[in-house]
Scaffold this motif. Sequence first.
Motif, PDB file in Angstrom:
ATOM      1  N   VAL A 137      34.368  61.427  -8.389  1.00 25.25           N
ATOM      2  CA  VAL A 137      35.238  61.628  -7.222  1.00 25.25           C
ATOM      3  C   VAL A 137      34.387  61.856  -5.976  1.00 25.25           C
ATOM      4  CG1 VAL A 137      36.977  63.135  -6.179  1.00 25.25           C
ATOM      5  CG2 VAL A 137      37.159  62.523  -8.596  1.00 25.25           C
ATOM      6  N   ASP A 138      33.337  62.673  -6.101  1.00 25.14           N
ATOM      7  CA  ASP A 138      32.445  62.909  -4.952  1.00 25.14           C
ATOM      8  C   ASP A 138      31.891  61.584  -4.442  1.00 25.14           C
ATOM      9  OD1 ASP A 138      30.865  66.066  -6.019  1.00 25.14           O
ATOM     10  OD2 ASP A 138      32.874  65.584  -5.297  1.00 25.14           O
ATOM     11  N   SER A 139      31.424  60.732  -5.368  1.00 27.47           N
ATOM     12  CA  SER A 139      30.851  59.440  -4.946  1.00 27.47           C
ATOM     13  C   SER A 139      31.879  58.604  -4.207  1.00 27.47           C
ATOM     14  CB  SER A 139      30.357  58.672  -6.170  1.00 27.47           C
ATOM     15  OG  SER A 139      29.124  59.179  -6.606  1.00 27.47           O
ATOM     16  N   GLU A 140      33.103  58.609  -4.709  1.00 27.98           N
ATOM     17  CA  GLU A 140      34.133  57.796  -4.047  1.00 27.98           C
ATOM     18  C   GLU A 140      34.401  58.321  -2.639  1.00 27.98           C
ATOM     19  OE1 GLU A 140      36.475  56.488  -8.135  1.00 27.98           O
ATOM     20  OE2 GLU A 140      37.605  56.908  -6.303  1.00 27.98           O
ATOM     21  N   LYS A 141      34.347  59.638  -2.478  1.00 28.89           N
ATOM     22  CA  LYS A 141      34.587  60.186  -1.135  1.00 28.89           C
ATOM     23  C   LYS A 141      33.413  59.875  -0.215  1.00 28.89           C
ATOM     24  CE  LYS A 141      38.097  63.355  -2.524  1.00 28.89           C
ATOM     25  NZ  LYS A 141      38.753  64.650  -2.388  1.00 28.89           N
ATOM     26  N   VAL A 142      32.206  59.870  -0.765  1.00 33.57           N
ATOM     27  CA  VAL A 142      31.037  59.464   0.029  1.00 33.57           C
ATOM     28  C   VAL A 142      31.196  58.003   0.443  1.00 33.57           C
ATOM     29  CG1 VAL A 142      28.564  58.922  -0.136  1.00 33.57           C
ATOM     30  CG2 VAL A 142      29.410  61.148  -0.920  1.00 33.57           C
ATOM     31  N   GLU A 143      31.633  57.153  -0.502  1.00 34.08           N
ATOM     32  CA  GLU A 143      31.827  55.725  -0.183  1.00 34.08           C
ATOM     33  C   GLU A 143      32.850  55.555   0.943  1.00 34.08           C
ATOM     34  OE1 GLU A 143      31.083  54.377  -4.803  1.00 34.08           O
ATOM     35  OE2 GLU A 143      32.745  53.468  -3.690  1.00 34.08           O
ATOM     36  N   ALA A 144      33.941  56.321   0.871  1.00 36.17           N
ATOM     37  CA  ALA A 144      34.976  56.202   1.914  1.00 36.17           C
ATOM     38  C   ALA A 144      34.419  56.666   3.264  1.00 36.17           C
ATOM     39  CB  ALA A 144      36.193  57.030   1.524  1.00 36.17           C
ATOM     40  N   MET A 145      33.627  57.708   3.231  1.00 31.13           N
ATOM     41  CA  MET A 145      33.031  58.250   4.459  1.00 31.13           C
ATOM     42  C   MET A 145      32.073  57.204   5.076  1.00 31.13           C
ATOM     43  SD  MET A 145      31.430  62.073   4.448  1.00 31.13           S
ATOM     44  CE  MET A 145      29.843  61.678   3.753  1.00 31.13           C
ATOM     45  N   LEU A 146      31.265  56.566   4.220  1.00 33.14           N
ATOM     46  CA  LEU A 146      30.300  55.569   4.711  1.00 33.14           C
ATOM     47  C   LEU A 146      31.012  54.320   5.217  1.00 33.14           C
ATOM     48  CD1 LEU A 146      27.420  55.874   2.079  1.00 33.14           C
ATOM     49  CD2 LEU A 146      27.645  56.992   4.313  1.00 33.14           C
ATOM     50  N   ALA A 147      32.066  53.935   4.541  1.00 30.92           N
ATOM     51  CA  ALA A 147      32.826  52.753   4.995  1.00 30.92           C
ATOM     52  C   ALA A 147      33.399  53.023   6.383  1.00 30.92           C
ATOM     53  CB  ALA A 147      33.942  52.446   4.002  1.00 30.92           C
ATOM     54  N   GLU A 148      33.927  54.237   6.566  1.00 32.53           N
ATOM     55  CA  GLU A 148      34.487  54.628   7.860  1.00 32.53           C
ATOM     56  C   GLU A 148      33.407  54.581   8.942  1.00 32.53           C
ATOM     57  OE1 GLU A 148      37.223  58.104   7.226  1.00 32.53           O
ATOM     58  OE2 GLU A 148      36.250  58.721   9.100  1.00 32.53           O
ATOM     59  N   ALA A 149      32.170  54.852   8.542  1.00 31.28           N
ATOM     60  CA  ALA A 149      31.057  54.871   9.508  1.00 31.28           C
ATOM     61  C   ALA A 149      30.421  53.491   9.664  1.00 31.28           C
ATOM     62  CB  ALA A 149      30.006  55.881   9.053  1.00 31.28           C
ATOM     63  N   GLY A 150      30.997  52.476   8.985  1.00 27.93           N
ATOM     64  CA  GLY A 150      30.518  51.113   9.197  1.00 27.93           C
ATOM     65  C   GLY A 150      29.508  50.620   8.175  1.00 27.93           C
ATOM     66  N   TYR A 151      29.305  51.360   7.089  1.00 30.28           N
ATOM     67  CA  TYR A 151      28.351  50.929   6.068  1.00 30.28           C
ATOM     68  C   TYR A 151      29.087  50.157   4.977  1.00 30.28           C
ATOM     69  CZ  TYR A 151      24.857  53.692   8.368  1.00 30.28           C
ATOM     70  OH  TYR A 151      23.976  54.172   9.316  1.00 30.28           O
ATOM     71  N   ALA A 152      28.400  49.180   4.413  1.00 29.82           N
ATOM     72  CA  ALA A 152      29.009  48.356   3.366  1.00 29.82           C
ATOM     73  C   ALA A 152      28.237  48.521   2.059  1.00 29.82           C
ATOM     74  CB  ALA A 152      28.998  46.889   3.795  1.00 29.82           C
ATOM     75  N   VAL A 153      28.922  48.274   0.954  1.00 36.03           N
ATOM     76  CA  VAL A 153      28.283  48.370  -0.355  1.00 36.03           C
ATOM     77  C   VAL A 153      27.483  47.088  -0.605  1.00 36.03           C
ATOM     78  CG1 VAL A 153      28.667  48.635  -2.831  1.00 36.03           C
ATOM     79  CG2 VAL A 153      30.216  49.744  -1.205  1.00 36.03           C
ATOM     80  N   ALA A 154      26.213  47.231  -0.976  1.00 34.40           N
ATOM     81  CA  ALA A 154      25.394  46.059  -1.275  1.00 34.40           C
ATOM     82  C   ALA A 154      25.801  45.482  -2.630  1.00 34.40           C
ATOM     83  CB  ALA A 154      23.921  46.459  -1.307  1.00 34.40           C
ATOM     84  N   SER A 155      25.552  44.198  -2.830  1.00 29.86           N
ATOM     85  CA  SER A 155      25.958  43.605  -4.113  1.00 29.86           C
ATOM     86  C   SER A 155      24.988  43.986  -5.226  1.00 29.86           C
ATOM     87  CB  SER A 155      26.036  42.085  -3.968  1.00 29.86           C
ATOM     88  OG  SER A 155      24.841  41.632  -3.367  1.00 29.86           O
ATOM     89  N   THR A 156      23.738  44.265  -4.885  1.00 28.75           N
ATOM     90  CA  THR A 156      22.753  44.729  -5.875  1.00 28.75           C
ATOM     91  C   THR A 156      21.846  45.763  -5.213  1.00 28.75           C
ATOM     92  OG1 THR A 156      21.066  43.146  -5.221  1.00 28.75           O
ATOM     93  CG2 THR A 156      22.641  42.413  -6.907  1.00 28.75           C
ATOM     94  N   PRO A 157      21.198  46.622  -6.005  1.00 18.96           N
ATOM     95  CA  PRO A 157      20.278  47.606  -5.403  1.00 18.96           C
ATOM     96  C   PRO A 157      19.180  46.939  -4.562  1.00 18.96           C
ATOM     97  CG  PRO A 157      20.694  48.143  -7.700  1.00 18.96           C
ATOM     98  CD  PRO A 157      21.319  46.795  -7.460  1.00 18.96           C
ATOM     99  N   SER A 158      18.722  45.792  -4.986  1.00 21.24           N
ATOM    100  CA  SER A 158      17.604  45.127  -4.277  1.00 21.24           C
ATOM    101  C   SER A 158      18.060  44.556  -2.939  1.00 21.24           C
ATOM    102  CB  SER A 158      17.055  44.000  -5.147  1.00 21.24           C
ATOM    103  OG  SER A 158      18.092  43.078  -5.410  1.00 21.24           O
ATOM    104  N   MET A 159      19.368  44.484  -2.707  1.00 21.77           N
ATOM    105  CA  MET A 159      19.884  43.976  -1.424  1.00 21.77           C
ATOM    106  C   MET A 159      20.152  45.097  -0.433  1.00 21.77           C
ATOM    107  SD  MET A 159      20.252  40.680  -1.831  1.00 21.77           S
ATOM    108  CE  MET A 159      21.499  40.184  -0.636  1.00 21.77           C
ATOM    109  N   ALA A 160      20.087  46.335  -0.899  1.00 24.64           N
ATOM    110  CA  ALA A 160      20.563  47.464  -0.076  1.00 24.64           C
ATOM    111  C   ALA A 160      19.511  47.974   0.906  1.00 24.64           C
ATOM    112  CB  ALA A 160      20.995  48.605  -0.979  1.00 24.64           C
ATOM    113  N   ASP A 161      19.980  48.480   2.058  1.00 28.78           N
ATOM    114  CA  ASP A 161      19.085  49.147   3.009  1.00 28.78           C
ATOM    115  C   ASP A 161      18.769  50.557   2.527  1.00 28.78           C
ATOM    116  OD1 ASP A 161      21.256  47.583   5.227  1.00 28.78           O
ATOM    117  OD2 ASP A 161      19.130  47.024   5.026  1.00 28.78           O
ATOM    118  N   VAL A 162      19.741  51.145   1.837  1.00 24.56           N
ATOM    119  CA  VAL A 162      19.573  52.501   1.319  1.00 24.56           C
ATOM    120  C   VAL A 162      20.095  52.531  -0.115  1.00 24.56           C
ATOM    121  CG1 VAL A 162      20.233  54.925   1.586  1.00 24.56           C
ATOM    122  CG2 VAL A 162      19.921  53.486   3.623  1.00 24.56           C
ATOM    123  N   VAL A 163      19.298  53.063  -1.045  1.00 22.92           N
ATOM    124  CA  VAL A 163      19.792  53.233  -2.413  1.00 22.92           C
ATOM    125  C   VAL A 163      19.973  54.734  -2.658  1.00 22.92           C
ATOM    126  CG1 VAL A 163      18.767  51.112  -3.334  1.00 22.92           C
ATOM    127  CG2 VAL A 163      17.460  53.247  -3.422  1.00 22.92           C
TER     128      VAL A 163
END
Length: 442
Positions: free
Chosen positions: A22-48
């Motif tokens: 649940v914590d992770s999902e709330k972090v995801e919602a918070m980041l989405a609101e701030a304009g961050y997107a989920v990367a398709s793989t860890p190697s594609m991400a700016d932040v892991v």
Amino acid sequence: MNSVANRPTYWLTTLGCAKNQVDSEKVEAMLAEAGYAVASTPSMADVVMVNTCAFIEEARRESVETILELQDERRDGARTIVLGCMAQRFGTEVEKALPEIDAVVGLDRYDSLVPLLDRFTYGPDWQPVRLVRPAMDILHLVNRPAPTMPYAYVKVAEGCDKPCTFCAIPLIRGKQRSRRPPNIVEEVEGLVAAGVSEIVLVAQDLAAYGRDIDAPGDIVDLLGLVTAVEGVERVRLLYLYPKEVRPRLVAEMCQNPKIASYFDLSLQHAAQPLLRAMKRPGNGERFLQLIDQIREADADAALRSSFIVGFPGESAEQVEELAEFLEAASIDWAGFFPYSAEEGTPAAMLDGRVDPDEVSERLRYLSSIQENLTAEANLASVGSRVRVLIDQLEDGSAVGRSYREAPEIDGVIVLDRGSVGEWVDAEITSAYGTDREAVVVG
Ligand code: SF4
């Protein structure tokens, strides 16, 4: 910056329990609101990021391994952030042991995550053009990403006031802090609007919900509000401390048609001297009385529990006592966990450590007893009719759960037809171990 539609990206791996999820999902919602997107793989991400678990030694080991794996997978220039219970409890140790990590953010500092990612993504001098969210405990956030399943966990409180001597959770998550009912109902309404129809209520000590706030009502009153939300078809409760399971709660769970008659009682053992050393109430006899009370209220009530094996001083006789308790209680599902001496907990100072090989042997013995009981309970249900929520399609079959199966920890029901999110009446046609097969009858 590897962008999705020019938005910076992150990857988040979640370990541990449903509450961490649940914590992770709330972090995801918070980041989405701030304009961050989920990367398709860890190697594609700016932040892991890794949302870690620190409940026992084994969980900590898995957390470190996962951090190192993501370190290897991340692309050059990407950043790594460690979240969760290990960050909260062992933040300094993690920073020392893994200096290549860019940040360690404890549970009570998640409101600093967006500014941190901004600094990593846009540089230290960048000023956000969006509204900066005031500091708040993510516990109270109601936004969640689009659900991927027709059920969702809802965390109604954080922390725990109980003194169990083996448990480090109060050291990590602090004293109990309950959310106010309207805040919880708002989250449930949002989840239902997004397609969820089964709500799984979680907390460290769920049945003690509301005791720490001046809002009227307890867990039973909260159940009344949550089951009244249109679109909620089933509410399930996880993590019930036995002494907190009072007649009013039993009645509500057995009589309210929207509540799964499913009792997840964390009993931990049956031998009184061990339970006292754990600073836990009851004993095998008392627990059997509680189970009888539940079955008087609903003969078909489902029961789950968890037990610690190898607690300091545990004798072979006490293992036998627990084995006899399992046979007498005949509960549907149970998990057995090796005792783990947690730094800072009173039990870690106790003498009488049980040899690890002996603990493994006891775990095998008790688990095999329970496996037979679970299989028998499932076999005895052949011919009965149940209402099933279809969670997913697998190899062309619809896979779901009745009131007797909690998500991810119990067995499933394989159906001859159906679609995800559908509620069907089904007749059980066969059972094999933890799982059952059924045909849809309406
Ligand atoms: S009730 Fe559960 S979370 Fe609370 S201290 Fe005991 S074992 Fe830990």
